[in-house]
Scaffold this motif. Structure first.
Motif, PDB file in Angstrom:
ATOM      1  N   LEU A 217       0.813  -1.210   0.000  1.00 39.41           N
ATOM      2  CA  LEU A 217       0.000   0.000   0.000  1.00 39.41           C
ATOM      3  C   LEU A 217       0.853   1.269   0.000  1.00 39.41           C
ATOM      4  O   LEU A 217       0.509   2.263  -0.636  1.00 39.41           O
ATOM      5  CB  LEU A 217      -0.938   0.000   1.213  1.00 39.41           C
ATOM      6  N   GLY A 218       1.974   1.246   0.704  1.00 47.78           N
ATOM      7  CA  GLY A 218       2.821   2.424   0.800  1.00 47.78           C
ATOM      8  C   GLY A 218       3.396   2.886  -0.522  1.00 47.78           C
ATOM      9  O   GLY A 218       3.851   4.034  -0.633  1.00 47.78           O
ATOM     10  N   MET A 219       3.386   2.017  -1.547  1.00 52.83           N
ATOM     11  CA  MET A 219       3.864   2.436  -2.860  1.00 52.83           C
ATOM     12  C   MET A 219       3.070   3.617  -3.389  1.00 52.83           C
ATOM     13  O   MET A 219       3.574   4.408  -4.196  1.00 52.83           O
ATOM     14  CB  MET A 219       3.775   1.280  -3.857  1.00 52.83           C
ATOM     15  N   LEU A 220       1.818   3.753  -2.942  1.00 50.29           N
ATOM     16  CA  LEU A 220       1.003   4.878  -3.405  1.00 50.29           C
ATOM     17  C   LEU A 220       1.617   6.220  -3.012  1.00 50.29           C
ATOM     18  O   LEU A 220       1.415   7.224  -3.691  1.00 50.29           O
ATOM     19  CB  LEU A 220      -0.414   4.757  -2.858  1.00 50.29           C
ATOM     20  N   THR A 221       2.386   6.254  -1.905  1.00 44.33           N
ATOM     21  CA  THR A 221       3.003   7.519  -1.479  1.00 44.33           C
ATOM     22  C   THR A 221       4.186   7.904  -2.361  1.00 44.33           C
ATOM     23  O   THR A 221       4.734   9.004  -2.215  1.00 44.33           O
ATOM     24  CB  THR A 221       3.463   7.448  -0.014  1.00 44.33           C
ATOM     25  N   THR A 222       4.580   7.009  -3.283  1.00 42.98           N
ATOM     26  CA  THR A 222       5.636   7.359  -4.247  1.00 42.98           C
ATOM     27  C   THR A 222       5.062   7.942  -5.530  1.00 42.98           C
ATOM     28  O   THR A 222       5.817   8.404  -6.386  1.00 42.98           O
ATOM     29  CB  THR A 222       6.470   6.122  -4.628  1.00 42.98           C
ATOM     30  N   ALA A 223       3.760   7.906  -5.686  1.00 43.03           N
ATOM     31  CA  ALA A 223       3.123   8.330  -6.944  1.00 43.03           C
ATOM     32  C   ALA A 223       3.083   9.854  -7.054  1.00 43.03           C
ATOM     33  O   ALA A 223       3.188  10.569  -6.047  1.00 43.03           O
ATOM     34  CB  ALA A 223       1.708   7.769  -7.018  1.00 43.03           C
ATOM     35  N   PRO A 224       2.914  10.389  -8.267  1.00 40.53           N
ATOM     36  CA  PRO A 224       2.644  11.828  -8.408  1.00 40.53           C
ATOM     37  C   PRO A 224       1.457  12.209  -7.527  1.00 40.53           C
ATOM     38  O   PRO A 224       0.500  11.433  -7.366  1.00 40.53           O
ATOM     39  CB  PRO A 224       2.328  11.977  -9.895  1.00 40.53           C
ATOM     40  N   ASP A 226      -1.224  14.172  -7.523  1.00 41.71           N
ATOM     41  CA  ASP A 226      -2.632  14.146  -7.929  1.00 41.71           C
ATOM     42  C   ASP A 226      -3.133  12.715  -8.118  1.00 41.71           C
ATOM     43  O   ASP A 226      -4.289  12.405  -7.805  1.00 41.71           O
ATOM     44  CB  ASP A 226      -2.838  14.963  -9.203  1.00 41.71           C
ATOM     45  N   SER A 227      -2.278  11.851  -8.637  1.00 41.35           N
ATOM     46  CA  SER A 227      -2.654  10.436  -8.766  1.00 41.35           C
ATOM     47  C   SER A 227      -2.878   9.825  -7.392  1.00 41.35           C
ATOM     48  O   SER A 227      -3.854   9.093  -7.165  1.00 41.35           O
ATOM     49  CB  SER A 227      -1.564   9.661  -9.508  1.00 41.35           C
ATOM     50  N   TRP A 228      -2.000  10.130  -6.467  1.00 36.95           N
ATOM     51  CA  TRP A 228      -2.126   9.613  -5.103  1.00 36.95           C
ATOM     52  C   TRP A 228      -3.361  10.201  -4.422  1.00 36.95           C
ATOM     53  O   TRP A 228      -4.063   9.514  -3.673  1.00 36.95           O
ATOM     54  CB  TRP A 228      -0.845   9.932  -4.350  1.00 36.95           C
ATOM     55  N   ALA A 229      -3.671  11.445  -4.719  1.00 40.22           N
ATOM     56  CA  ALA A 229      -4.867  12.061  -4.129  1.00 40.22           C
ATOM     57  C   ALA A 229      -6.137  11.321  -4.544  1.00 40.22           C
ATOM     58  O   ALA A 229      -7.051  11.099  -3.727  1.00 40.22           O
ATOM     59  CB  ALA A 229      -4.952  13.531  -4.527  1.00 40.22           C
ATOM     60  N   GLN A 230      -6.200  10.916  -5.816  1.00 40.79           N
ATOM     61  CA  GLN A 230      -7.368  10.165  -6.285  1.00 40.79           C
ATOM     62  C   GLN A 230      -7.438   8.801  -5.610  1.00 40.79           C
ATOM     63  O   GLN A 230      -8.510   8.366  -5.150  1.00 40.79           O
ATOM     64  CB  GLN A 230      -7.304   9.985  -7.800  1.00 40.79           C
ATOM     65  N   THR A 356      -9.242  -2.649  -2.704  1.00 38.48           N
ATOM     66  CA  THR A 356     -10.091  -3.017  -3.842  1.00 38.48           C
ATOM     67  C   THR A 356      -9.225  -3.278  -5.077  1.00 38.48           C
ATOM     68  O   THR A 356      -8.033  -2.961  -5.105  1.00 38.48           O
ATOM     69  CB  THR A 356     -11.085  -1.890  -4.155  1.00 38.48           C
ATOM     70  N   GLN A 357      -9.856  -3.799  -6.115  1.00 37.75           N
ATOM     71  CA  GLN A 357      -9.117  -4.068  -7.343  1.00 37.75           C
ATOM     72  C   GLN A 357      -8.612  -2.765  -7.973  1.00 37.75           C
ATOM     73  O   GLN A 357      -7.496  -2.724  -8.527  1.00 37.75           O
ATOM     74  CB  GLN A 357     -10.010  -4.814  -8.343  1.00 37.75           C
ATOM     75  N   ASP A 358      -9.401  -1.703  -7.868  1.00 33.73           N
ATOM     76  CA  ASP A 358      -8.954  -0.410  -8.404  1.00 33.73           C
ATOM     77  C   ASP A 358      -7.709   0.086  -7.667  1.00 33.73           C
ATOM     78  O   ASP A 358      -6.769   0.608  -8.283  1.00 33.73           O
ATOM     79  CB  ASP A 358     -10.068   0.627  -8.294  1.00 33.73           C
ATOM     80  N   ILE A 359      -7.710  -0.072  -6.354  1.00 31.66           N
ATOM     81  CA  ILE A 359      -6.546   0.346  -5.572  1.00 31.66           C
ATOM     82  C   ILE A 359      -5.340  -0.525  -5.916  1.00 31.66           C
ATOM     83  O   ILE A 359      -4.209  -0.029  -6.031  1.00 31.66           O
ATOM     84  CB  ILE A 359      -6.837   0.298  -4.064  1.00 31.66           C
ATOM     85  N   LYS A 365       0.549   0.403 -10.795  1.00 33.37           N
ATOM     86  CA  LYS A 365       1.026   1.499 -11.645  1.00 33.37           C
ATOM     87  C   LYS A 365       2.099   2.309 -10.930  1.00 33.37           C
ATOM     88  O   LYS A 365       3.146   2.649 -11.520  1.00 33.37           O
ATOM     89  CB  LYS A 365      -0.145   2.405 -12.032  1.00 33.37           C
ATOM     90  N   ALA A 366       1.863   2.621  -9.661  1.00 32.66           N
ATOM     91  CA  ALA A 366       2.846   3.383  -8.887  1.00 32.66           C
ATOM     92  C   ALA A 366       4.152   2.609  -8.768  1.00 32.66           C
ATOM     93  O   ALA A 366       5.244   3.196  -8.829  1.00 32.66           O
ATOM     94  CB  ALA A 366       2.288   3.704  -7.502  1.00 32.66           C
ATOM     95  N   THR A 367       4.052   1.284  -8.613  1.00 29.61           N
ATOM     96  CA  THR A 367       5.244   0.452  -8.482  1.00 29.61           C
ATOM     97  C   THR A 367       6.084   0.491  -9.754  1.00 29.61           C
ATOM     98  O   THR A 367       7.313   0.655  -9.702  1.00 29.61           O
ATOM     99  CB  THR A 367       4.851  -0.998  -8.165  1.00 29.61           C
ATOM    100  N   VAL A 368       5.422   0.365 -10.892  1.00 23.90           N
ATOM    101  CA  VAL A 368       6.142   0.391 -12.171  1.00 23.90           C
ATOM    102  C   VAL A 368       6.840   1.735 -12.360  1.00 23.90           C
ATOM    103  O   VAL A 368       8.020   1.792 -12.729  1.00 23.90           O
ATOM    104  CB  VAL A 368       5.177   0.119 -13.342  1.00 23.90           C
TER     105      VAL A 368
END
Length: 609
Positions: A217-224, A226-230, A356-359, A365-368
Motif C-alpha cells: 500500500l505504501g507504494m502509493l506515497t511514491t506516486a505523483p 494528484d494520482s495519489w490524491a485520487q 479493492t481491485q482499483d486500488i 502502476k505506482a510500483t512500475v
C-alpha cells in the motif's frame, strides 16, 4: 521564541545588485546586458510596488512573510516526494556490536525518540544556539505526529500534537501501538522489544500463509501527488480504511522494519533514500528505518522542518540510545532471538486495510513508475580521509567554502562548463526562519577556476585565488544567514506578481522573472547541503533537476563524507572520482605548495571562463 526578530526584507536596490552579481557567471556578455536592462526596468516600475506589498505582508504576518510562499512551494509540488523531496540520514552503528540486531536496535531508537519527544513536551529541551545566538524552536513542534495528506493541486499537512502511539511497517503490513502506559509513562525497552518482535513474526507468518503477494500500500506515497490524491479518496470510501488511515496519520512516527541487509554505505544510502519504495510511507514526517542487520537511518518528509532540526533529533536520539543501553546492559544481552511461539501483545494493533481491485491497479502502476525513477537514481559515496575539517581549520580556511570550491572545480572538470549551485543556509535566528539560498558560483569562484585551469599559474597564484574565493563564499553565507540573500526576496516578489496577475486582467509578470538569467539561476545543476555530526555516517538527497547532482556532505575532524546522486551512472561515478582528485590536489596545494593542473576529464571543449 516570539521575541526573536522577524525575517527581514533587504533593500530592493541591494537585492537587485546582488542578483546581477549572482547571475553574471551564468550569462554571455549579450545576455548579461539584456538582464541589466530588465533589472533596471524592474527597479524603476514594478519592483517598488511589489516590494511595498511584501513589506505590508511582513507587517501583517504573525510569523514570517516567507512562510506562506514556502509552504505553497512544498505542498503544491505535484511529482513524487520520494527522491525528489525527502532527504535521508544514515546513523552510525551502535558502538557495541551486540546491540546492532534489528529488534534491539529498533527498540533502542524508538525508546530514545520517545525520550526526545518527552523532553520537548516537558520543555526540558535545551534551546538551539549558533555562536551564542538563540535559534527558533518552532520546527520541533511539527517534527512528530505530522503527515502530508495528498490532495488535488495542493496537499495539506496535519499534526497530532498529543499523539501517544507509533506506527510500524514490516513486509508492507502496518501496525500501531501506544508507547505510553495509562499514566503517561513511556514503556520500558523490554516491552518495546516484545512488541516489535511480535510484529516481525506476525508479518512473516501472514506473508507465508498468503496465497498471493500482499499489496504494498505504501507504494502509493511514491506516486505523483494528484494520482495519489485520487487513490487516497478511493481508499477512504471504506469507513474502516478511514479509521486505519487516521491511526497511521496521527502516529508520532513510523518505524520501518526492513528485510534489507546493506553491506556498505552506498547500499545503505540507497535503501534510506528510496529502496524499491516498499515498506515505507513517504508522507510521514519521520520514518525510522532499521534493516535486518541493524543498519539504521531516517527518511523525512520535511515540508515543515529542515535538516538542522532533524540533525539535532538524530544526534540526541543516537546519544541517548547508546547511553541508555550502556547504563542497563542486561536489557540487551538476550534479545533479538526470533521466538517460535508468539502470544499477541495486547497493545499491538494491525491495520488491515481493505484493498479493492482499483486500488491494486493504482499500486501496480505506482510500483512500475517508481521502479523506473529509483533505478535511474544513482548513488555514489566518497569517504575522504586524507584531509579533513581540522586540517582546513589549521590552515585558516573555511571548511565549507573549501568544499564548495572543490565542487566547482569538479563540475568544471567533468562538464567543461559551470552551472548554478544551491547551498542551503539556515535562517533560524529569525522567528519561524527556514533557509536562504547561498549561490556558490560567486565571481571569485570563477576567478579561482580561471587560475586553476591556467597552465602558467603558480602555486602562490592558486593559493591566493582559493583563499579569496573561500573568503567571498564565507561572507556570502553570513549574508544569507542574516536574511540578506537574493533568492528568497525575489521569490517573494515573484509570487506577489503571480497573485497580481490572477487579480488584474492584463497584468504581465515583470520581465525580470521571465528572463533567461532568472531561469538559469534557479536551475540548480548542483544542489548541495552540509548537514552532519558524530551520529551520522551519511546524509543524502536526490538531484533537483534531471541532469543535476544531489550533493549531501558531512565535515568531521578526521574525515569528509559525500553522498552523490545523479540520474546517469557514468556521470555519478566520474563525479566521485574527480571530486576525490580535486580534494586531494587542493589539499596538496595548501599543504605542500604543489600547483593544481585542472585538465578536463574527457577532453571535451572547455567553456570560456
Amino acid at each position: 521564541m516570539r521575541d526573536l526578530p522577524r525575517l527581514p526584507i533587504p533593500p530592493l536596490k541591494t537585492t537587485l545588485a546582488r542578483y546581477v552579481e549572482t547571475v553574471t557567471p551564468l550569462l554571455s556578455k549579450d545576455e548579461l546586458e539584456e538582464t541589466k536592462k530588465r533589472v533596471a526596468k524592474f527597479l524603476q516600475y514594478d519592483g517598488p510596488m511589489l516590494d511595498l506589498q511584501l513589506m505590508q505582508l511582513q507587517r501583517q504576518s504573525k510569523t514570517s512573510w516567507l512562510e506562506g510562499f514556502w509552504d505553497s512551494m512544498y505542498l503544491e509540488w505535484r511529482d513524487s516526494v520520494a527522491i525528489h523531496m525527502n532527504p535521508c540520514f544514515a546513523l552510525q552503528d551502535d558502538p557495541t556490536p551486540e546491540r546492532n540486531g534489528q529488534v534491539t536496535r529498533a527498540a533502542s531508537l524508538v525508546s530514545a525518540t520517545v525520550w526526545f519527544i518527552d523532553s520537548l513536551r516537558s520543555q526540558t529541551f535545551a534551546p538551539d544556539r549558533e555562536r551564542g545566538e538563540r535559534l527558533c524552536m518552532h520546527q520541533y513542534s511539527v517534527l512528530f505526529g505530522s503527515t502530508r495528506i495528498p490532495q488535488f493541486a495542493r496537499d495539506r499537512l496535519v499534526t497530532q500534537h498529543n499523539s501517544r502511539h507509533i506506527a510500524v511497517v514490516s513486509r508492507d503490513q502496518y501496525y500501531w501501538f501506544n508507547v505510553y502506559d495509562e499514566d503517561g509513562k513511556p514503556f520500558e525497552i523490554e516491552e518495546l522489544e516484545r512488541y516489535l518482535r511480535f510484529i516481525l513474526n506476525d508479518a512473516r507468518q501472514t506473508e507465508e500463509k498468503s496465497d498471493s503477494p500482499l499489496p504494498p500500500l505504501g507504494m502509493l506515497t511514491t506516486a505523483p501527488r494528484d494520482s495519489w490524491a485520487q487513490s487516497y479518496q478511493n481508499l477512504l470510501k471504506d469507513p474502516r480504511n478511514r479509521e486505519y488511515m487516521d491511526k497511521l496519520t496521527s502516529a508520532l512516527f513510523l518505524v520501518c522494519l526492513d528485510e534489507h541487509m546493506p553491506s556498505n554505505l552506498e547500499e545503505t544510502g540507497k535503501i534510506l533514500l528510496h529502496a524499491d519504495g516498499r515498506n515505507r510511507w513517504f508522507d510521514k514526517s519521520i520514518q525510522l528505518i532499521v534493516c535486518k542487520n541493524g543498519k539504521a537511518g531516517i527518511n523525512m518528509e520535511h515540508t515543515a522542518f529542515d535538516g538542522h532540526t532533524t540533525l539535532r533529533f538524530a544526534e540526541d536520539m543516537f546519544n541517548y540510545s547508546v547511553r541508555m543501553r550502556c547504563d542497563s546492559p542486561s536489557s540487551w544481552s538476550a534479545f533479538d532471538q526470533t521466538e517460535t511461539t508468539n502470544p499477541t501483545p495486547p497493545l499491538v494493533n494491525k491495520l488491515n486495510f481493505t484493498i479493492t481491485q482499483d486500488i491494486r491497479s493504482d499500486i501496480d502502476k505506482a510500483t512500475v513508475e517508481f521502479n523506473k525513477l529509483a533505478s535511474a537514481c544513482n548513488t555514489s559515496i566518497l569517504h575522504f580521509v586524507t584531509y579533513s575539517k581540522s586540517f582546513l581549520v589549521k590552515y585558516k580556511l573555511s571548511p565549507d567554502a573549501f568544499i564548495q570550491m572543490a565542487f566547482q572545480l569538479t563540475y568544471y572538470r567533468l562538464m567543461g562548463t559551470v552551472g548554478s549551485t544551491y547551498e542551503s543556509a539556515m535562517t533560524k535566528k529569525y522567528y519561524h526562519g527556514r533557509t536562504e539560498c547561498m549561490r556558490s558560483l560567486v565571481n571569485e569562484a570563477m576567478t579561482f577556476l580561471k587560475v586553476f585551469t591556467d597552465p602558467s599559474s603558480t602555486a602562490l597564484d592558486q593559493i591566493q585565488a582559493l583563499r579569496v574565493a573561500c573568503t567571498a563564499h564565507a561572507n556570502k553565507v553570513r549574508l544569507a544567514k542574516n536574511g540578506d540573500g537574493v533568492d528568497r526576496h525575489l521569490y517573494g516578489l515573484f509570487n506577489l506578481a503571480k497573485q497580481q496577475q490572477k487579480r488584474l486582467p492584463g497584468y504581465r509578470i515583470p520581465e525580470i522573472f521571465e528572463d533567461v538569467a532568472y531561469a538559469r539561476m534557479r536551475y540548480d545543476v548542483m544542489s548541495t547541503s552540509n548537514c552532519g555530526g558524530y551520529a551520522l555516517s551519511s546524509f543524502g538527497f536526490g538531484p533537483v533537476v534531471p541532469d543535476g547532482f544531489g550533493l549531501g556532505y558531512i565535515l568531521k575532524d578526521k574525515c569528509m563524507h559525500f553522498h552523490i546522486t545523479n540520474y546517469e551512472k557514468e556521470k555519478t561515478v566520474r563525479f566521485q572520482a574527480l571530486l576525490e582528485r580535486s580534494l586531494m590536489e587542493m589539499g596538496e596545494l595548501i599543504k605542500s605548495g604543489i600547483p593544481v593542473r585542472a585538465t578536463l576529464n574527457d577532453g571535451s571543449k572547455k567553456a570560456k571562463l
